[in-house]
Design a protein around this motif. Sequence first.
Motif, short mmCIF file in Angstrom:
data_model
loop_
_atom_site.label_atom_id
_atom_site.label_comp_id
_atom_site.label_asym_id
_atom_site.label_seq_id
_atom_site.Cartn_x
_atom_site.Cartn_y
_atom_site.Cartn_z
N LEU A 4 0.86 -1.18 0.00
CA LEU A 4 0.00 0.00 0.00
C LEU A 4 0.89 1.23 0.00
O LEU A 4 1.79 1.36 0.84
CB LEU A 4 -0.90 0.02 1.24
CG LEU A 4 -1.80 -1.20 1.44
CD1 LEU A 4 -2.50 -1.12 2.80
CD2 LEU A 4 -2.81 -1.32 0.32
N GLU A 6 0.72 5.34 0.09
CA GLU A 6 -0.08 6.54 0.27
C GLU A 6 0.59 7.74 -0.38
O GLU A 6 1.83 7.79 -0.48
CB GLU A 6 -0.27 6.86 1.76
CG GLU A 6 -0.94 5.77 2.57
CD GLU A 6 0.05 4.99 3.39
OE1 GLU A 6 -0.35 4.43 4.44
OE2 GLU A 6 1.24 4.91 2.99
N CYS A 22 -4.34 6.10 -1.88
CA CYS A 22 -3.63 4.89 -1.48
C CYS A 22 -3.77 3.88 -2.60
O CYS A 22 -4.89 3.42 -2.88
CB CYS A 22 -4.17 4.34 -0.18
SG CYS A 22 -3.51 2.74 0.28
N ALA A 24 -2.97 0.18 -4.09
CA ALA A 24 -2.69 -1.16 -3.60
C ALA A 24 -2.25 -2.07 -4.72
O ALA A 24 -2.77 -2.01 -5.83
CB ALA A 24 -3.94 -1.73 -2.93
N PHE A 29 -7.73 -6.34 -3.52
CA PHE A 29 -8.22 -5.01 -3.17
C PHE A 29 -9.74 -4.96 -3.23
O PHE A 29 -10.40 -4.52 -2.28
CB PHE A 29 -7.62 -3.95 -4.09
CG PHE A 29 -8.18 -2.56 -3.88
CD1 PHE A 29 -9.28 -2.10 -4.60
CD2 PHE A 29 -7.58 -1.71 -2.96
CE1 PHE A 29 -9.78 -0.83 -4.40
CE2 PHE A 29 -8.07 -0.43 -2.76
CZ PHE A 29 -9.18 0.01 -3.48
N MET A 34 -11.31 -1.33 3.05
CA MET A 34 -10.21 -0.36 3.04
C MET A 34 -10.47 0.72 4.08
O MET A 34 -11.62 1.16 4.26
CB MET A 34 -10.06 0.28 1.67
CG MET A 34 -9.73 -0.69 0.55
SD MET A 34 -8.18 -1.57 0.84
CE MET A 34 -7.00 -0.22 0.94
N CYS A 95 -2.98 4.08 5.39
CA CYS A 95 -3.94 3.28 4.63
C CYS A 95 -3.93 1.85 5.18
O CYS A 95 -2.87 1.32 5.53
CB CYS A 95 -3.52 3.30 3.17
SG CYS A 95 -4.58 2.37 2.05
N LEU A 97 -5.63 -2.17 4.60
CA LEU A 97 -6.39 -3.14 3.82
C LEU A 97 -6.71 -4.31 4.72
O LEU A 97 -5.78 -4.93 5.29
CB LEU A 97 -5.59 -3.60 2.60
CG LEU A 97 -6.29 -4.58 1.65
CD1 LEU A 97 -5.79 -4.36 0.21
CD2 LEU A 97 -6.13 -6.02 2.04
N GLY A 108 -0.01 0.70 5.03
CA GLY A 108 0.96 1.51 4.32
C GLY A 108 1.93 2.15 5.29
O GLY A 108 1.80 1.99 6.51
#
Length: 117
Positions: A4, A6, A22, A24, A29, A34, A95, A97, A108
């Motif tokens: 990730l 940003e 952000c 990915a 994803f 997110m 960020c 996930l 991130g």
Amino acid sequence: QVQLVESGGGLVQPGGSLRLSCAASGSIFRISVMGWYRQAPGKQRELVARITPAGGTNYADSVKGRFTISRDNAQNTVYLQMNSLKPEDTAVYYCNLDYRVGGMVYWGKGTLVTVSS
């Protein structure tokens, strides 16, 4: 492995706006939740906003009406539009996930947002 990245942080005056992005890598994803989190100096990391694969959103009370999270599944990118910024929004924004089916979470490295005159 998911990465990730940003971007979009910076210095902005109170009342101003910024848009964080952000990007990915990988293929999960579009089936992942997110989120954007932030951590101010001396404070714990906190949730700012989250968006599900279907587009459902939730926000921290402190940013409701000012921030908007969105996602582009074709571009593997999640955004955070931040308006009416306040000095208390100053933080490193991360960020996140959350691949719930697989039980995996990725972060991130963060982007710094500074709100100051």
